[in-house]
Motif scaffolding. Structure first.
Motif, PDB file in Angstrom:
ATOM      1  N   GLN A   1       0.851  -1.210   0.000  1.00  0.00           N
ATOM      2  CA  GLN A   1       0.000   0.000   0.000  1.00  0.00           C
ATOM      3  C   GLN A   1       0.879   1.249   0.000  1.00  0.00           C
ATOM      4  O   GLN A   1       2.073   1.186   0.306  1.00  0.00           O
ATOM      5  CB  GLN A   1      -0.884   0.003   1.242  1.00  0.00           C
ATOM      6  N   LEU A   2       0.271   2.374  -0.331  1.00  0.00           N
ATOM      7  CA  LEU A   2       1.010   3.636  -0.398  1.00  0.00           C
ATOM      8  C   LEU A   2       0.611   4.517   0.774  1.00  0.00           C
ATOM      9  O   LEU A   2      -0.583   4.650   1.076  1.00  0.00           O
ATOM     10  CB  LEU A   2       0.672   4.364  -1.704  1.00  0.00           C
ATOM     11  N   GLU A   3       1.617   5.137   1.423  1.00  0.00           N
ATOM     12  CA  GLU A   3       1.289   6.134   2.444  1.00  0.00           C
ATOM     13  C   GLU A   3       1.793   7.494   1.987  1.00  0.00           C
ATOM     14  O   GLU A   3       2.974   7.642   1.646  1.00  0.00           O
ATOM     15  CB  GLU A   3       1.906   5.805   3.807  1.00  0.00           C
ATOM     16  N   GLY A   4       0.925   8.482   2.008  1.00  0.00           N
ATOM     17  CA  GLY A   4       1.301   9.828   1.608  1.00  0.00           C
ATOM     18  C   GLY A   4       1.847  10.614   2.792  1.00  0.00           C
ATOM     19  O   GLY A   4       1.412  10.443   3.929  1.00  0.00           O
ATOM     20  N   GLY A   5       2.801  11.494   2.503  1.00  0.00           N
ATOM     21  CA  GLY A   5       3.291  12.440   3.502  1.00  0.00           C
ATOM     22  C   GLY A   5       3.133  13.822   2.914  1.00  0.00           C
ATOM     23  O   GLY A   5       3.846  14.182   1.977  1.00  0.00           O
ATOM     24  N   ALA A   6       2.146  14.568   3.399  1.00  0.00           N
ATOM     25  CA  ALA A   6       1.873  15.908   2.866  1.00  0.00           C
ATOM     26  C   ALA A   6       2.297  16.906   3.927  1.00  0.00           C
ATOM     27  O   ALA A   6       1.849  16.820   5.076  1.00  0.00           O
ATOM     28  CB  ALA A   6       0.394  16.051   2.542  1.00  0.00           C
ATOM     29  N   ASP A   7       3.152  17.841   3.563  1.00  0.00           N
ATOM     30  CA  ASP A   7       3.751  18.693   4.584  1.00  0.00           C
ATOM     31  C   ASP A   7       2.739  19.636   5.236  1.00  0.00           C
ATOM     32  O   ASP A   7       2.126  20.463   4.559  1.00  0.00           O
ATOM     33  CB  ASP A   7       4.906  19.499   3.968  1.00  0.00           C
ATOM     34  N   PRO A   8       2.577  19.525   6.558  1.00  0.00           N
ATOM     35  CA  PRO A   8       1.615  20.396   7.246  1.00  0.00           C
ATOM     36  C   PRO A   8       2.068  21.860   7.289  1.00  0.00           C
ATOM     37  O   PRO A   8       1.304  22.737   7.678  1.00  0.00           O
ATOM     38  CB  PRO A   8       1.543  19.807   8.655  1.00  0.00           C
ATOM     39  N   ARG A   9       3.307  22.123   6.849  1.00  0.00           N
ATOM     40  CA  ARG A   9       3.777  23.507   6.843  1.00  0.00           C
ATOM     41  C   ARG A   9       3.081  24.311   5.747  1.00  0.00           C
ATOM     42  O   ARG A   9       3.179  25.527   5.711  1.00  0.00           O
ATOM     43  CB  ARG A   9       5.290  23.537   6.641  1.00  0.00           C
ATOM     44  N   GLY A  10       2.443  23.626   4.796  1.00  0.00           N
ATOM     45  CA  GLY A  10       1.711  24.312   3.717  1.00  0.00           C
ATOM     46  C   GLY A  10       0.316  23.745   3.592  1.00  0.00           C
ATOM     47  O   GLY A  10      -0.189  23.082   4.505  1.00  0.00           O
ATOM     48  N   ASP A  11      -0.316  23.993   2.449  1.00  0.00           N
ATOM     49  CA  ASP A  11      -1.659  23.444   2.177  1.00  0.00           C
ATOM     50  C   ASP A  11      -1.558  22.102   1.460  1.00  0.00           C
ATOM     51  O   ASP A  11      -2.499  21.668   0.805  1.00  0.00           O
ATOM     52  CB  ASP A  11      -2.440  24.415   1.269  1.00  0.00           C
ATOM     53  N   ASP A  12      -0.428  21.473   1.558  1.00  0.00           N
ATOM     54  CA  ASP A  12      -0.127  20.281   0.777  1.00  0.00           C
ATOM     55  C   ASP A  12      -1.098  19.142   1.103  1.00  0.00           C
ATOM     56  O   ASP A  12      -1.481  18.964   2.255  1.00  0.00           O
ATOM     57  CB  ASP A  12       1.329  19.857   1.036  1.00  0.00           C
ATOM     58  N   THR A  13      -1.459  18.387   0.073  1.00  0.00           N
ATOM     59  CA  THR A  13      -2.497  17.366   0.250  1.00  0.00           C
ATOM     60  C   THR A  13      -2.169  16.105  -0.537  1.00  0.00           C
ATOM     61  O   THR A  13      -1.771  16.169  -1.699  1.00  0.00           O
ATOM     62  CB  THR A  13      -3.855  17.902  -0.275  1.00  0.00           C
TER      63      THR A  13
END
Ligand SMILES: N[C@@H](CCC(=O)N[C@@H](CS)C(=O)NCC(=O)O)C(=O)O
Length: 563
Positions: free
Chosen positions: A547-559
């Motif tokens: 499976q894939l796990e995403g890491g979206a940086d909470p420092r921006g609006d990243d999703t």
């Protein structure tokens, strides 16, 4: 009775406080098939729609890039450039360079006055700061080689988004507030984004939609030879710029061999010159390879010390040796050779900090004759794409061509405009990165793919100028040495050293007081003041079960969006 209540209150407070202190490990989005993590939810969504339609990661790359040009004008662009590193489902790797170039009329001292002093702002703001844009050439090149859906289907969602409009987020409101007064100053008039925008306002990008429609209908030539190109050149020349139609016509994106190297049981695939990213990453990882990092606590004094000292030496080499490989001879093999690197680290000791003043570039035996928004994509076929693209500074040169609807880069500042003078990221360059017509300016962008045991493990990258390389590095180590999940890793506090200035930048209030004191006692200077953000990482991890796990940086609006 009162006493009993007080005791109960104190106990509950203690329990609650303790609870607050226990760190909850953030877990990112987990999906089975495909995923995109980018700076804006709209862009990730548009890319994922393409994947769901049966498009591959390269189709999704084109759609996501164009969607970022609409939804994320801070760095997403068609007036800038970038780099893509890929790994196909059958393990083939490669890289595309669509970095901006210096115009034909550029010259080595173009930002210096008669006394050879740097003219403040000339390489960072306004028409003269603009490098020849590469993004549209890059996207068409990707499509030519790997596209499986028609280009018009990949650009249409961005056109629709531009017409429908993009909702302003709280973070975007703050950024616009900080920069919008520049737009009027630089363009001598109010432009689309000069207004006061508040969170939840919708901004429609009508002129940009028209430009994208022309590109949809007329192809790459629209940007480099057609109405768009002509208007772009006219506007820049009227405002003191030097880019000509010949510059646009001559622009080509280039396929390059990525930098590939092993670190312990990992194989790292990253960007080569004109980005310094892959070479610096290789130097730093090879410098720390002899150490058992698992013995150090994450972000402990020893860990920070070791990484800092490796970074110090790698950035010193970067400053001296690295530049556009099409123009200068760069000894890549020697610079990434383990013997050379071990020798570079031989004067490092945990007893005290090395001083950057005592560190210069290394001595190379001989030159061989060979010669900043990030998004990560994995599709359901197993292709992986890692892309970093930028306008350089926030909203680039701030030049916004109203009738075309987009900002132009200020990438010329990534050249060494005067040896020894730091650029906007404090980086110092030398002869190898001096300005020359048609040369590409040195970059730190580090789109990277990690393999483990021959299998895809991670897709990672970041914006953040000089802090890109060290942000990517720390995320690779977080996951592979400290067993963090992707989101946990991306959310972790980061630090950065780049040889000069001689200090460790740390995200404010994110590091342990004791650790900071120990580092100071060892002779390290710590800078928490100016380093609000060190990178903004968007990454995908392939978990043990596939499976894939995403890491979206909470420092921006990243999703992260996937399916
Ligand atoms: N031009 C630089 C990269 C510039 C960069 O990373 N810029 C930052 C702005 S200071 C950026 O694009 N940030 C976008 C973001 O924060 O999403 C390079 O090639 O190394």
């Amino acid at each position: 009775m009162k006493k009993l209540l007080l005791v109960i209150l104190l106990i509950s407070l203690f329990v609650n406080c303790k609870k607050e202190k226990t760190k909850v490990k953030p877990i990112g989005l987990i999906t089975d098939n495909g995923m995109i993590v980018s700076a804006r939810k709209e862009a990730s969504e548009i890319g994922v729609q393409i994947l769901k339609k049966g498009g591959n990661a390269f189709d999704a790359m084109i759609a996501t890039d164009l969607a970022l040009a609409v939804a994320y004008p801070f760095a997403g662009n068609i007036g800038g450039g970038g780099f893509m590193v890929y790994r196909t489902s059958n393990g083939k790797t490669g890289a595309l360079d669509y970095r901006e170039k210096a115009p034909l009329l550029a010259s080595r001292d173009m930002y210096l006055d008669d006394e050879r002093n740097v003219i403040e702002g000339k390489s960072t703001t306004g028409a003269l700061a603009v490098g020849v844009p590469g993004t549209i050439a890059g996207l068409f090149e990707v499509h030519k080689k790997f596209g499986s859906l028609p280009f018009k289907d990949l650009i249409q969602p961005a056109i629709d988004l531009a017409k429908k409009g993009v909702v302003v987020t709280q973070k975007q409101e703050k950024r616009l507030e900080k920069y919008n007064h520049f737009f009027e100053d630089v363009n001598n008039k109010k432009v689309l984004l000069s207004g006061d925008f508040n969170e939840n306002d919708t901004i429609k990008y009508i002129h940009l939609a028209k430009t994208l429609e022309r590109i949809r209908d007329n192809g790459k030539d629209e940007f480099y030879k057609g109405e768009t190109g002509q208007k772009l050149v006219n506007h820049l020349q009227e405002n003191g710029g030097i880019i000509t139609l010949e510059d646009l016509e001559k622009y080509e994106a280039k396929w390059r061999n990525p930098i590939e190297f092993d670190y312990k049981d990992l194989r790292i695939i990253s960007m080569t010159l004109p980005s310094s990213g892959g070479i610096c990453l290789a130097q730093i990882l090879k410098s720390i390879e002899p150490y058992n990092l698992k013995e150090f606590e994450h972000n402990s004094t020893k860990y920070i010390q070791l990484i800092t000292e490796a970074e110090r030496r790698a950035y010193a080499d970067r400053s001296h040796f690295l530049g556009d490989i099409d123009f200068v001879n760069v000894p890549i093999d020697s610079l990434t050779d383990s013997n050379y690197i071990n020798h570079r680290m031989s004067d490092f000791s945990f007893e005290k900090a090395t001083k950057s003043a005592d560190v210069s570039h290394g001595k190379i035996s001989g030159y061989e004759s060979n010669e900043t928004t990030h998004y990560s994509i994995i599709d359901s076929f197993g292709n992986a794409v890692s892309v970093t693209t930028t306008l350089n500074g926030a909203y680039g040169s701030k030049v916004f061509i109203e009738e075309l609807g987009f900002f132009l880069n200020n990438e010329m500042d990534d050249f060494s405009i005067k040896p020894g003078t730091p650029n906007m990221f404090g980086l110092i360059g030398a002869e190898a990165n001096a300005i020359a017509p048609e040369k590409r300016m040195l970059s730190s962008m580090t789109p990277t793919i990690v393999e483990q045991n021959g299998k895809l493990k991670m897709v990672v990258g970041s914006p953040g100028g000089s802090t890109i390389i060290t942000s990517v590095l720390q995320n690779i180590l977080n996951v592979t040495e400290f067993d963090m999940g992707m989101q946990e890793s991306v959310s972790e506090a980061r630090f950065h050293h780049q040889w000069l200035p001689d200090n460790i930048k740390m995200e404010p209030n994110a590091f342990d007081l004791k650790t900071k004191q120990q580092l100071k006692n060892l002779g390290y200077e710590i800078d928490e003041s100016t380093s609000v953000v060190i990178g903004k990482v968007d990454a995908i991890l392939v978990l043990e079960n596939g499976q894939l796990e995403g890491g979206a940086d909470p420092r921006g609006d990243d999703t992260a969006i996937g399916f």
